[in-house]
Design an enzyme around this catalytic site. Structure first.
Site, PDB file in Angstrom:
ATOM      1  N   ARG A 236       0.904  -1.322   0.115  1.00 27.89           N
ATOM      2  CA  ARG A 236      -0.011  -0.166   0.015  1.00 27.89           C
ATOM      3  C   ARG A 236       0.936   1.312   0.054  1.00 27.89           C
ATOM      4  O   ARG A 236       1.897   1.155   0.436  1.00 27.89           O
ATOM      5  CB  ARG A 236      -0.870  -0.042   1.366  1.00 27.89           C
ATOM      6  CG  ARG A 236      -2.010  -1.048   1.338  1.00 27.89           C
ATOM      7  CD  ARG A 236      -3.166  -0.713   0.405  1.00 27.89           C
ATOM      8  NE  ARG A 236      -4.352  -1.205   0.542  1.00 27.89           N
ATOM      9  CZ  ARG A 236      -5.095  -1.723  -0.300  1.00 27.89           C
ATOM     10  NH1 ARG A 236      -4.665  -1.893  -1.490  1.00 27.89           N
ATOM     11  NH2 ARG A 236      -6.109  -2.346   0.051  1.00 27.89           N
ATOM     12  N   GLU A 265      -3.753   8.056  -3.823  1.00 25.33           N
ATOM     13  CA  GLU A 265      -4.321   7.480  -5.373  1.00 25.33           C
ATOM     14  C   GLU A 265      -5.396   8.094  -5.662  1.00 25.33           C
ATOM     15  O   GLU A 265      -6.481   8.087  -4.836  1.00 25.33           O
ATOM     16  CB  GLU A 265      -4.144   5.736  -5.460  1.00 25.33           C
ATOM     17  CG  GLU A 265      -2.972   5.182  -5.094  1.00 25.33           C
ATOM     18  CD  GLU A 265      -2.990   3.741  -4.945  1.00 25.33           C
ATOM     19  OE1 GLU A 265      -4.005   3.236  -5.374  1.00 25.33           O
ATOM     20  OE2 GLU A 265      -2.068   2.996  -4.616  1.00 25.33           O
ATOM     21  N   HIS A 283      -1.435   1.236  -9.798  1.00 23.04           N
ATOM     22  CA  HIS A 283      -1.966  -0.006  -8.783  1.00 23.04           C
ATOM     23  C   HIS A 283      -2.784  -0.917  -9.798  1.00 23.04           C
ATOM     24  O   HIS A 283      -3.912  -0.917  -9.531  1.00 23.04           O
ATOM     25  CB  HIS A 283      -2.962   0.855  -8.004  1.00 23.04           C
ATOM     26  CG  HIS A 283      -3.286  -0.150  -6.904  1.00 23.04           C
ATOM     27  ND1 HIS A 283      -3.740   0.412  -5.689  1.00 23.04           N
ATOM     28  CD2 HIS A 283      -3.175  -1.324  -6.409  1.00 23.04           C
ATOM     29  CE1 HIS A 283      -3.990  -0.480  -4.674  1.00 23.04           C
ATOM     30  NE2 HIS A 283      -3.734  -1.566  -5.317  1.00 23.04           N
TER      31      HIS A 283
END
Ligand code: A2R
Length: 320
Positions: A236, A265, A283
């Site tokens: 993460r 993000e 991602h």
């Protein structure tokens, strides 16, 4: 399953759930797709009846949202990481939380290796080199060898283990850090991320996100990794101190980084764009057709089993 006229109402909390999964949800439940964002008035009317949330891996499910849904029984997360869910609030209410472990191990491990190769062998730059017609003028500068190098894995769980398995095929020497040494694991254990970083050429972060791992890879760890070391983050964004990382890359205190996840993000600090020693992906570690289908099947299976009165297929550890 409940009779068709009694289909449980499910709120989809995200804008990233794949269409096929949304389709399955809408065929089996009364789906309220992002109603809380799209039409708060309609949501306020429907909220007392909502029994489930279908959340994406990155979706935030805060206490305040749960409090608006007194009939909420289950939150099915489409992803293995569930740090977006306020687990304290869910546990207080006895709300079941499920996720999709294991089915994405291969893809995330594949991307970790791909990022390591990309940054070491400068594959994005090489592609640009050929396209820009530079090859006839001479070869690219030599790159760095990955096979046989030392790999440190921060978080040797399901995905970390899959990364280690692949790295073994590259003849890499593997060591790891976690809060506790793993039983029956022959790899050397380091009690801190900094101690591990000091001994490796590549450091891969693959722990869960959340408060416990926030900034686990900080300036001290990056300095320990050193000017010949590479950082890969497929965990993460919160696990790495992004400001410290940007500085370390700018000042060449580490050799490079491969990043799939970011603190905020989909916003990536623009400072990274100017750097030649970082490979950035959006991602996408689990983003293959096959794996997203498997994740959708498991995320749906959890809701289906729960509403059929059976045990959820893959509850998070706190709900097992
Ligand atoms: O610490 P341990 O002994 O519970 O080992 C786990 C380790 N881990 C940590 N290591 C250092 N500091 C911490 N605060 C910490 N918390 C957990 O991370 C274990 O070795 C590993 C997590 O493994 P799994 O639970 O099997 O997770 P999995 O499926 O490998 O996925 C990891 C994460 C997801 O949560 C997503 O955020 C991401 O990968 O895609």
């Amino acid at each position: 399953m409940d009779k068709p006229e009694q289909k449980p109402e499910v709120l989809a909390v995200t804008n990233k759930l794949p269409p096929a999964y949304l389709q399955t949800l809408s065929e089996n439940f009364s789906l309220l797709d992002r109603l809380h964002e799209q039409d708060p008035t309609a949501f306020a009317l429907a909220a007392p009846r909502i029994r489930a949330i279908a959340a994406s891996g990155e979706a935030k499910v805060p206490r305040a949202l749960m409090e608006q849904m007194p009939a909420l029984q289950i939150i099915s997360v489409f992803g293995v990481g569930y740090d977006g869910v306020d687990m304290a609030a869910a546990k207080e209410r006895g709300i079941m939380v499920t996720h999709t472990p294991d089915v994405l191990n291969d893809d995330v491990a594949d991307l970790a290796i791909a990022l390591m190769l990309s940054i070491a062998r400068r594959i994005p730059q090489a592609d640009q080199y050929v396209r820009a017609g530079k090859w006839p003028s001479g070869p690219m500068p030599l790159a760095s060898k990955m096979s046989g190098a030392r790999l440190g894995i921060v978080g040797l769980g399901r995905i970390g283990g899959a990364i280690a398995k692949r790295a073994e095929a590259f003849g890499m020497r593997i060591a790891y850090h976690a809060r506790t040494p793993k039983a029956d694991c022959a790899y050397p254990y380091f009690a801190s991320a900094a101690a591990l970083a000091a001994e490796v050429d590549y450091l891969v972060a693959i722990t869960p996100g959340g408060a416990a791992t926030k900034g686990l890879v900080n300036a001290e760890v990056l300095n320990a990794l050193g000017p010949k070391g590479y950082l890969i983050n497929v965990a993460r964004g919160s696990v790495v101190d992004e400001v410290a990382l940007l500085l370390a890359l700018q000042e060449k205190r580490i050799a490079g980084a491969g990043l799939d996840v970011y603190e905020n993000e989909p916003n990536v600090p623009s400072g990274f764009y100017a750097l030649d020693n970082v490979v950035l992906t959006p991602h996408m570690a689990s983003a293959t057709v096959q794996t997203r289908a498997a994740m959708g099947a498991l995320a749906f299976g959890n809701l289906q089993a729960y509403f059929a009165g059976q045990s959820a297929l893959s509850p998070v550890p706190e709900c097992s």
